[in-house]
Design an enzyme around this catalytic site. Structure first.
Site, PDB file in Angstrom:
ATOM      1  N   SER A 231       0.821  -1.211   0.000  1.00 24.29           N
ATOM      2  CA  SER A 231       0.000   0.000   0.000  1.00 24.29           C
ATOM      3  C   SER A 231       0.856   1.262   0.000  1.00 24.29           C
ATOM      4  O   SER A 231       0.365   2.349  -0.247  1.00 24.29           O
ATOM      5  CB  SER A 231      -0.926   0.003   1.221  1.00 24.29           C
ATOM      6  OG  SER A 231      -0.167   0.013   2.413  1.00 24.29           O
ATOM      7  N   CYS A 232       2.142   1.101   0.283  1.00 18.25           N
ATOM      8  CA  CYS A 232       3.045   2.248   0.277  1.00 18.25           C
ATOM      9  C   CYS A 232       3.295   2.721  -1.156  1.00 18.25           C
ATOM     10  O   CYS A 232       3.076   1.989  -2.106  1.00 18.25           O
ATOM     11  CB  CYS A 232       4.386   1.893   0.907  1.00 18.25           C
ATOM     12  SG  CYS A 232       4.285   1.523   2.666  1.00 18.25           S
ATOM     13  N   ILE A 233       3.769   3.965  -1.274  1.00 18.46           N
ATOM     14  CA  ILE A 233       4.123   4.509  -2.578  1.00 18.46           C
ATOM     15  C   ILE A 233       5.634   4.727  -2.631  1.00 18.46           C
ATOM     16  O   ILE A 233       6.202   5.317  -1.715  1.00 18.46           O
ATOM     17  CB  ILE A 233       3.445   5.884  -2.821  1.00 18.46           C
ATOM     18  CG1 ILE A 233       1.924   5.762  -2.804  1.00 18.46           C
ATOM     19  CG2 ILE A 233       3.947   6.520  -4.114  1.00 18.46           C
ATOM     20  CD1 ILE A 233       1.276   5.490  -4.123  1.00 18.46           C
TER      21      ILE A 233
ATOM     22  N   GLY B 269       0.956   1.701  -3.961  1.00 17.22           N
ATOM     23  CA  GLY B 269      -0.424   2.090  -3.665  1.00 17.22           C
ATOM     24  C   GLY B 269      -1.429   0.987  -3.946  1.00 17.22           C
ATOM     25  O   GLY B 269      -2.577   1.256  -4.279  1.00 17.22           O
TER      26      GLY B 269
END
Lengths: 196, 161
Positions: B27-29, B92
């Site tokens: 989910s991190c960018i 993401g």
């Protein structure tokens, strides 16, 4: 806000994890009809980056099954299993590995194992908590763990992970098990244990 | 040399041969910025859309509203020109699609926040590998300014050259 845990607090959390995973292993054993061994649980209070590192090889493919915890404690239970071991669990359950039923069978395993863990926590702490339905993903280990941590993140940069491993006897198959309370959740847990 | 940019970290390099890497973005960018003319590249591994509470200084780069300006300013300090910066966004994802827990749907909120922050600094986004449900690894080659991405179970592909 900086959060550090004392050895006494970590010991108490480890003991919680120990009893919880004991219940979880009994549930798994009944489900599979096999004996299940549990490892000594570890309690890590780590920075996010170190917590992902501690979980293992970032790019290794694993299946992660996550159950949210709702009620007095905010957090998640994450179960991690390699694709090979997931196949073994399916075989033991009589479900064809890789079939359309495999993810829901694994979800159900996680549901039963995770729920018994969460129920044990509830009994020990007197908290009213319930699991949410399981969600499953097979992907890079790092991506799964970081997404779970991000969901629990608040201002602090310390993730508390209580992990243990359930090993199914005679099948060379194991499930790693993590309780990741949110930062508020840790405070709540410690308070209930009289160590807040 | 490969530099690992872990959760909540940020790295900038102008050393030829360096490669900046974030492994297993969920989910991190991973926000990659390059200035090919100056030979400067940067990568931020952003965890959450906006700062909450009062984080410690070393935890600030977890948040898009802090990490994006910090990365842009850091690039300029290292000799990049604001005019020639190009951004690529990776990650993401929504790893646990269909889950009841909204807190796990951080991925799309991260993407929105990073795009907004980067637009505010007038840096063009030249490529994106964002959303979906697969984890991704991003590599930024400092010498060439090439950004490449590998999805879980896939092969490495060039996202921006």
């Amino acid at each position: 806000m900086s959060i550090e845990y004392t050895d006494v607090q970590l010991d108490a959390l480890r003991e919680l994890a120990n009893i919880g995973s004991g219940k979880a292993s009994t549930a798994l054993s009944m489900l599979l009809g096999r004996a299940v061994d549990i490892s000594v649980p570890k309690a890590h209070a780590l920075s996010f980056a170190d917590a992902v590192e501690a979980a293992g090889d970032h790019e290794q493919e694993v299946t992660g099954i996550v159950l949210g915890i709702v009620g007095d404690l905010d957090g998640v239970v994450l179960l991690l299993i390699t694709p090979e071991d997931a196949d073994t669990v399916c075989e033991i359950l009589g479900v064809e590995p890789g079939s359309e039923y495999a993810p829901s069978a694994l979800g159900e395993v996680a549901n039963i194992v995770g729920s018994s863990y969460i129920n044990a926590l509830a009994e020990m702490t007197g908290m009213a908590i319930e699991p949410t339905p399981p969600a499953t993903a097979t992907d890079m280990l790092g991506a799964i763990v970081e997404s779970v941590l991000a969901g629990q993140a608040h201002a602090g940069d310390v993730a508390l992970m209580l992990d243990s491993e359930l090993a199914v006897e005679g099948s060379d198959c194991s499930i790693a098990f993590m309780l990741v309370p949110s930062e508020d959740g840790v405070g709540e847990l410690l308070e209930r244990l009289g160590l807040g | 040399m490969e530099t690992m940019v872990r959760m909540g970290e940020l790295a900038i390099s102008d050393t030829p041969g360096d490669v900046l890497v974030s492994l297993g973005l969920g989910s991190c960018i991973g926000l990659a910025l390059v200035d090919k003319r100056a030979g400067v590249a940067g990568l931020a591994h952003i965890v959450l859309p906006a700062t909450t509470g009062t984080p410690k200084p070393e935890a600030m780069n977890k948040f898009a509203d802090h990490a994006v300006p910090a990365l842009v300013d850091g690039m300029v300090e290292r000799g990049a020109s604001r005019m020639f910066l190009q951004a690529s966004l990776v990650g993401g994802a929504s790893m646990f699609a269909g889950t009841a827990s909204k807190t796990l749907e951080v991925g799309s909120r991260n993407a929105v926040a990073v795009r907004e922050q980067i637009a505010r600094r007038r840096v063009p986004v030249v490529a994106e590998a964002v959303g979906g449900s697969r984890g991704r690894t991003v590599r930024v080659d400092v010498t060439s300014g090439t950004v490449s991405v590998r999805e879980a179970g896939g092969t490495e592909e060039v996202l921006a050259a």
